[in-house]
Design a protein around this motif. Structure first.
Motif, short mmCIF file in Angstrom:
data_model
loop_
_atom_site.label_atom_id
_atom_site.label_comp_id
_atom_site.label_asym_id
_atom_site.label_seq_id
_atom_site.Cartn_x
_atom_site.Cartn_y
_atom_site.Cartn_z
N PRO A 183 -4.92 -7.84 1.56
CA PRO A 183 -3.69 -7.33 2.17
C PRO A 183 -2.61 -8.41 2.14
O PRO A 183 -2.89 -9.59 2.35
N THR A 184 -1.38 -8.01 1.85
CA THR A 184 -0.30 -9.00 1.76
C THR A 184 0.88 -8.55 2.61
O THR A 184 1.14 -7.36 2.78
N LEU A 188 2.46 -8.48 8.71
CA LEU A 188 1.18 -7.89 9.10
C LEU A 188 0.47 -8.72 10.17
O LEU A 188 0.44 -9.95 10.10
N GLN A 190 -3.16 -8.39 13.07
CA GLN A 190 -4.41 -7.67 13.31
C GLN A 190 -4.31 -6.70 14.49
O GLN A 190 -4.96 -5.65 14.49
N GLU A 197 6.69 -6.46 13.54
CA GLU A 197 5.34 -6.66 13.02
C GLU A 197 4.63 -5.31 12.88
O GLU A 197 4.96 -4.34 13.56
N GLU A 200 -2.12 -4.28 10.41
CA GLU A 200 -2.66 -4.12 9.05
C GLU A 200 -3.82 -3.13 9.09
O GLU A 200 -4.84 -3.37 9.74
N THR A 201 -3.68 -2.00 8.39
CA THR A 201 -4.72 -0.97 8.38
C THR A 201 -5.25 -0.66 6.99
O THR A 201 -6.32 -0.07 6.85
N ASN A 202 -4.52 -1.03 5.95
CA ASN A 202 -4.93 -0.66 4.60
C ASN A 202 -6.28 -1.27 4.21
O ASN A 202 -7.10 -0.62 3.56
N ARG A 203 -6.49 -2.52 4.59
CA ARG A 203 -7.75 -3.17 4.25
C ARG A 203 -8.92 -2.40 4.87
O ARG A 203 -9.94 -2.18 4.21
N ILE A 222 -5.31 -11.67 5.53
CA ILE A 222 -3.92 -11.35 5.17
C ILE A 222 -3.29 -12.56 4.49
O ILE A 222 -3.43 -13.71 4.94
N THR A 246 -2.65 -4.79 -1.36
CA THR A 246 -1.84 -3.80 -0.65
C THR A 246 -0.54 -4.47 -0.23
O THR A 246 -0.55 -5.58 0.31
N GLY A 247 0.59 -3.79 -0.50
CA GLY A 247 1.89 -4.35 -0.17
C GLY A 247 2.43 -5.24 -1.27
O GLY A 247 1.75 -5.54 -2.26
#
Length: 263
Positions: A183-184, A188, A190, A197, A200-203, A222, A246-247
């Motif tokens: 994830p980038t 992002l 936690q 902000e 981060e959910t994609n991971r 991240i 992601t991102g």
């Protein structure tokens, strides 16, 4: 005027084209020997043949009496055959059996218990049976050496039961694809986001999908929107089969992923 659907990205790919490109990737050729307990959902890498028959013995397919079929010829409700209950099967002698019991030596058929009546030391049989009737012969379900699965078959729980029953404890399976998820984004976090902000959910989502589809997933931390940090993160996982980022793929100053991937 530019198409609003194209805004924000340097290049877009239709889903059908992306799917086609992914499916054109050669399959993994690495294999490993695994136990059945670890084989659910795994893909068979070589032909699998049964090691033994199912059943591996002639067995009664009904509750009843094991007999010689010839001793029941002509039996009917009005004229039952008279046999003797015993410990072994011989001329005019029957042995009590249950579904799944081994067929006693000398017997070649089973009379259902509903078609009999025991009176002291005599057994009345009201139905004639043919040789092999109500008997499951050796290999009725599976023959030793029978091909069960070809390479490419994805094993299900029912398949594992069949393999176990035929004497197989391990299988040669295709190794799981190794997938790294990176994830980038500077925004992002936690949990507990401040204004500006984003949690981060994609991971979390992508890793669960990849695992459901059979991947061995490595979840990376991240990575901030820094060229060298992103390059190092991608290079670290170049030995893996798939890298998912992601991102960072739009056209802003901090969207550096396309540049890093190109390099």
């Amino acid at each position: 005027m530019s198409d609003v659907r194209e805004s924000g990205f340097k290049e877009r790919t239709r889903v059908a084209n992306a799917r086609e490109r992914l499916l054109d990737i050669p399959p993994i050729e690495r294999t490993e020997r695994i136990s059945l307990s670890a084989a659910d959902g795994r893909t068979v890498a070589e032909p699998v043949d049964a090691k033994r028959n199912i059943p591996h013995y002639a067995r009664a397919a009904m509750d009843g009496w094991a007999v010689r079929a010839e001793d029941t010829f002509g039996a009917s409700d009005r004229s039952p055959a008279i046999l003797r209950p015993g410990e072994s099967v011989g001329p005019n002698t029957a042995v009590r059996v249950h579904t799944g019991s081994e067929l006693p030596a000398g017997a070649d058929a089973v009379v259902m218990v509903e078609e009999t009546e025991q009176l002291n030391d005599e057994l009345e049989v009201f139905d004639a049976v043919a040789e092999g009737e109500n008997v499951a012969p050796v290999g009725e379900d599976v023959d030793a050496g029978q091909r069960l699965y070809e390479p490419g078959h994805q094993l299900r729980p029912s398949d594992l039961g069949l393999l176990k029953g035929t004497g197989i404890d391990t299988v040669e399976a295709v190794e799981r694809p190794e997938v790294a998820i990176i994830p980038t984004g500077e925004e992002l976090v936690q949990a507990d986001p401040d204004p500006g902000e984003v949690v981060e959910t994609n991971r979390f989502t992508v890793s669960r999908l990849a695992e459901r589809w059979g991947a061995d997933v490595k979840r990376r931390s991240i990575v901030t929107d820094d060229h060298e940090a992103l390059r190092a993160a991608v290079e670290r996982d170049l030995t893996r089969d798939v890298i998912v980022t992601t991102g960072g793929s739009s056209v802003g100053e901090r969207d550096l992923i396309p540049e890093v991937v190109s390099e």
